[in-house]
Design a protein around this motif. Sequence first.
Motif, short mmCIF file in Angstrom:
data_model
loop_
_atom_site.label_atom_id
_atom_site.label_comp_id
_atom_site.label_asym_id
_atom_site.label_seq_id
_atom_site.Cartn_x
_atom_site.Cartn_y
_atom_site.Cartn_z
N GLY A 82 0.50 -0.97 -0.17
CA GLY A 82 -0.03 0.00 -0.22
C GLY A 82 0.83 1.15 0.03
N VAL A 83 0.40 2.01 -0.90
CA VAL A 83 1.78 4.02 -0.99
C VAL A 83 1.04 4.83 -0.64
CG1 VAL A 83 3.31 4.59 -2.52
CG2 VAL A 83 2.41 2.25 -2.65
N GLU A 84 1.08 5.30 -0.17
CA GLU A 84 0.83 6.66 0.79
C GLU A 84 1.43 7.77 0.42
OE1 GLU A 84 -2.12 6.25 4.17
OE2 GLU A 84 0.40 5.13 4.69
N ALA A 85 1.21 8.82 0.03
CA ALA A 85 1.60 10.05 -0.49
C ALA A 85 1.86 11.00 1.08
CB ALA A 85 1.42 11.30 -1.10
N CYS A 86 3.48 11.45 0.68
CA CYS A 86 3.54 11.65 2.46
C CYS A 86 2.27 12.98 3.47
CB CYS A 86 5.13 12.37 2.38
SG CYS A 86 5.38 13.86 1.81
N GLY A 87 2.13 13.24 2.14
CA GLY A 87 1.10 14.89 3.43
C GLY A 87 -0.40 14.50 3.61
N ARG A 88 -0.43 12.51 3.87
CA ARG A 88 -1.23 12.43 4.39
C ARG A 88 -0.74 11.07 5.30
NH1 ARG A 88 -7.05 14.87 4.87
NH2 ARG A 88 -5.75 16.49 5.12
N VAL A 120 6.28 5.12 1.62
CA VAL A 120 5.31 6.60 2.25
C VAL A 120 6.26 7.00 0.63
CG1 VAL A 120 5.83 8.80 3.31
CG2 VAL A 120 4.93 6.54 4.45
N VAL A 121 5.80 8.15 -0.35
CA VAL A 121 6.07 8.81 -1.32
C VAL A 121 5.92 10.31 -1.45
CG1 VAL A 121 6.99 6.51 -2.70
CG2 VAL A 121 4.92 8.50 -2.77
N SER A 122 6.87 10.58 -2.34
CA SER A 122 6.86 12.12 -1.99
C SER A 122 6.43 12.60 -2.80
CB SER A 122 7.62 13.01 -2.11
OG SER A 122 8.86 12.89 -2.74
N ARG A 123 5.66 14.10 -3.59
CA ARG A 123 4.23 14.31 -4.46
C ARG A 123 5.89 14.36 -5.81
NH1 ARG A 123 0.60 17.81 -5.94
NH2 ARG A 123 -0.71 17.87 -3.69
N ARG A 124 7.20 14.69 -5.34
CA ARG A 124 7.95 14.95 -6.78
C ARG A 124 8.26 13.29 -6.87
NH1 ARG A 124 12.54 12.89 -6.33
NH2 ARG A 124 12.85 12.81 -4.12
N GLN A 125 8.41 12.53 -6.08
CA GLN A 125 8.40 10.98 -6.52
C GLN A 125 7.42 10.80 -7.76
OE1 GLN A 125 8.97 10.01 -2.56
NE2 GLN A 125 11.07 8.55 -3.25
N VAL A 126 5.73 11.20 -7.21
CA VAL A 126 4.09 10.90 -7.84
C VAL A 126 4.37 11.56 -9.36
CG1 VAL A 126 2.58 11.38 -7.88
CG2 VAL A 126 3.56 10.45 -5.51
N LEU A 127 5.21 13.11 -9.18
CA LEU A 127 5.47 13.04 -10.57
C LEU A 127 6.05 12.82 -11.55
CD1 LEU A 127 5.05 17.13 -9.84
CD2 LEU A 127 2.88 15.40 -10.60
N GLU A 128 7.45 12.53 -10.95
CA GLU A 128 8.27 11.63 -11.33
C GLU A 128 7.46 10.22 -12.33
OE1 GLU A 128 11.84 11.90 -9.02
OE2 GLU A 128 12.76 13.77 -9.71
N ALA A 129 7.48 9.49 -11.44
CA ALA A 129 6.73 8.39 -11.89
C ALA A 129 5.90 7.84 -12.59
CB ALA A 129 6.25 7.78 -9.94
N ALA A 130 4.67 9.27 -12.54
CA ALA A 130 3.81 10.02 -14.04
C ALA A 130 4.57 10.17 -15.00
CB ALA A 130 2.75 10.29 -12.80
N GLY A 168 3.49 4.99 -22.42
CA GLY A 168 2.55 5.05 -22.96
C GLY A 168 1.09 4.94 -21.89
N LEU A 169 1.51 5.26 -21.14
CA LEU A 169 0.01 5.14 -19.94
C LEU A 169 0.28 6.64 -19.05
CD1 LEU A 169 0.66 1.83 -18.42
CD2 LEU A 169 -1.17 2.44 -20.07
N PHE A 170 -0.91 6.92 -19.24
CA PHE A 170 -1.06 8.52 -18.13
C PHE A 170 -2.17 8.21 -16.88
CE2 PHE A 170 -3.60 13.25 -18.76
CZ PHE A 170 -2.02 13.53 -17.84
N ALA A 171 -1.57 7.90 -15.69
CA ALA A 171 -2.21 7.84 -15.35
C ALA A 171 -2.33 9.45 -13.91
CB ALA A 171 -1.49 7.46 -13.94
N VAL A 195 0.55 6.99 -7.43
CA VAL A 195 1.55 6.72 -6.55
C VAL A 195 1.39 5.19 -5.96
CG1 VAL A 195 -0.53 6.08 -5.05
CG2 VAL A 195 1.11 7.55 -4.26
N SER A 196 1.35 4.29 -7.03
CA SER A 196 1.57 3.21 -6.38
C SER A 196 2.80 2.80 -7.90
CB SER A 196 0.27 2.05 -7.71
OG SER A 196 0.04 2.34 -8.88
N PHE A 197 2.94 3.50 -8.88
CA PHE A 197 4.41 3.04 -9.33
C PHE A 197 5.58 4.18 -8.70
CE2 PHE A 197 7.30 4.11 -13.29
CZ PHE A 197 7.99 2.18 -13.02
N ALA A 198 5.31 5.29 -7.84
CA ALA A 198 6.44 5.47 -7.32
C ALA A 198 6.57 4.83 -6.17
CB ALA A 198 5.44 7.14 -6.38
N GLY A 199 5.59 4.34 -5.42
CA GLY A 199 6.57 3.77 -4.31
C GLY A 199 6.99 2.22 -5.03
#
Length: 387
Positions: free
Chosen positions: A206-212, A256-266, A274-277, A283-287
């Motif tokens: 289970g992957v969560e963003a560090c904001g909450r 737990v991942v940061s917003r930066r990690q989420v954007l980089e994963a996206a 070729g996948l726009f999430a 956040v799952s790929f960032a994890g």
Amino acid sequence: MWRYSSLLPEVRIKVTLGEGSTPLIKAGSSVRGDVNVWFKDETRNPTGSFRDRAAAIMVSDAVSGKFKRIILASDGNTGASVAAYAARAGIPVTIYLPKWVEDEKIILMKSFGARVLVEDKTLDELLDYVHDRARREGFYNASSTFNYLALQGLKTIAFEIYERLGSNVNAVYLPLGSGLTLLSLYEGFRELVELGLTSRVPKLMGVEACGRPLYSSSLHDVPPCGEEPLPGLRYLKPVIYEHVLEVLEKFGETVVVSRRQVLEAAEKLSRSEGLFAEASSAVSFAGFLESPEDKSVVLITSHGLKSPEAYSKARRLRFTEVFPGVTKRLILDLLSRNPGLTGYEVWRMLGVNISPQAVYQHLKELEARGLLRSVDEEGRRRYYLVK
């Protein structure tokens, strides 16, 4: 999805738009070659989200039970899904939303004829209100964390993973959010074990963003990051909280991942696969990138066009590049929430390992692009978004 009718609760009338049977795609250049990873692409569902699986069975149950109206509280995707299936079934629906839900999802709901009420309340508060109103007025409650059938629909993702990969899966990475998705996948894999088709439940990551980081902070120490929670992942304490914790302790882990990690994963998903999430889905790929395991499945729950503001605010900021430099994106997000910061304050609040000089260079470039303006106020230069 209805191929699994024998493993689903019985409904007299089945409402479907062709949900389920989404592809498992072997990862390409976004991961190193010695790691086997598959993306479960739930963006192929009718409304672009895995929540269509839940909506199909809940609306089928509502129609079979001859309910006059469906009501629910949602952070976006469930509302859009239920609205679509309710339109198909010809049953009216009322959806309560917190005010931060994205315009794109509200447009979807209204296009399907739903009555949409945006309230200045938390999602948890709205869920409680809808639960009480449904019992009081005899309406059908399709709020996913309050309706057991949502779990039943979502568990079919586990069945499809097993059909394609068998027992050859060590871990499944998923956005944690309320925890319903994790419970659903656990239920699906648990039933496969009971049927004797596989011997174990794969590790549920289970992957969560560090904001909450709701569950991570309960299981281990997580330092606060000062970021806003991502849309779709803003829960205080869901009613299923204790059940999710129990499953995590026995069959899973949190990352737990940061917003930066989420954007980089996206960005990696888009430009390498070729996948726009949606950000709350990436956040799952960032994890996975933070804590990779071989023979894994990464769940991509929702399409990026349903929540594009995390990547670009073109209409508001004249910003047309979909994936800007991550630091610049974070600066723009920070100033949108805190207008009038000095360069030093931006550096202190950014939460990125970067020098003050580099921050001032980014501010200069953003101002040159016409995205920011600077104003001298009482001898200090302050920065504002150009609207």
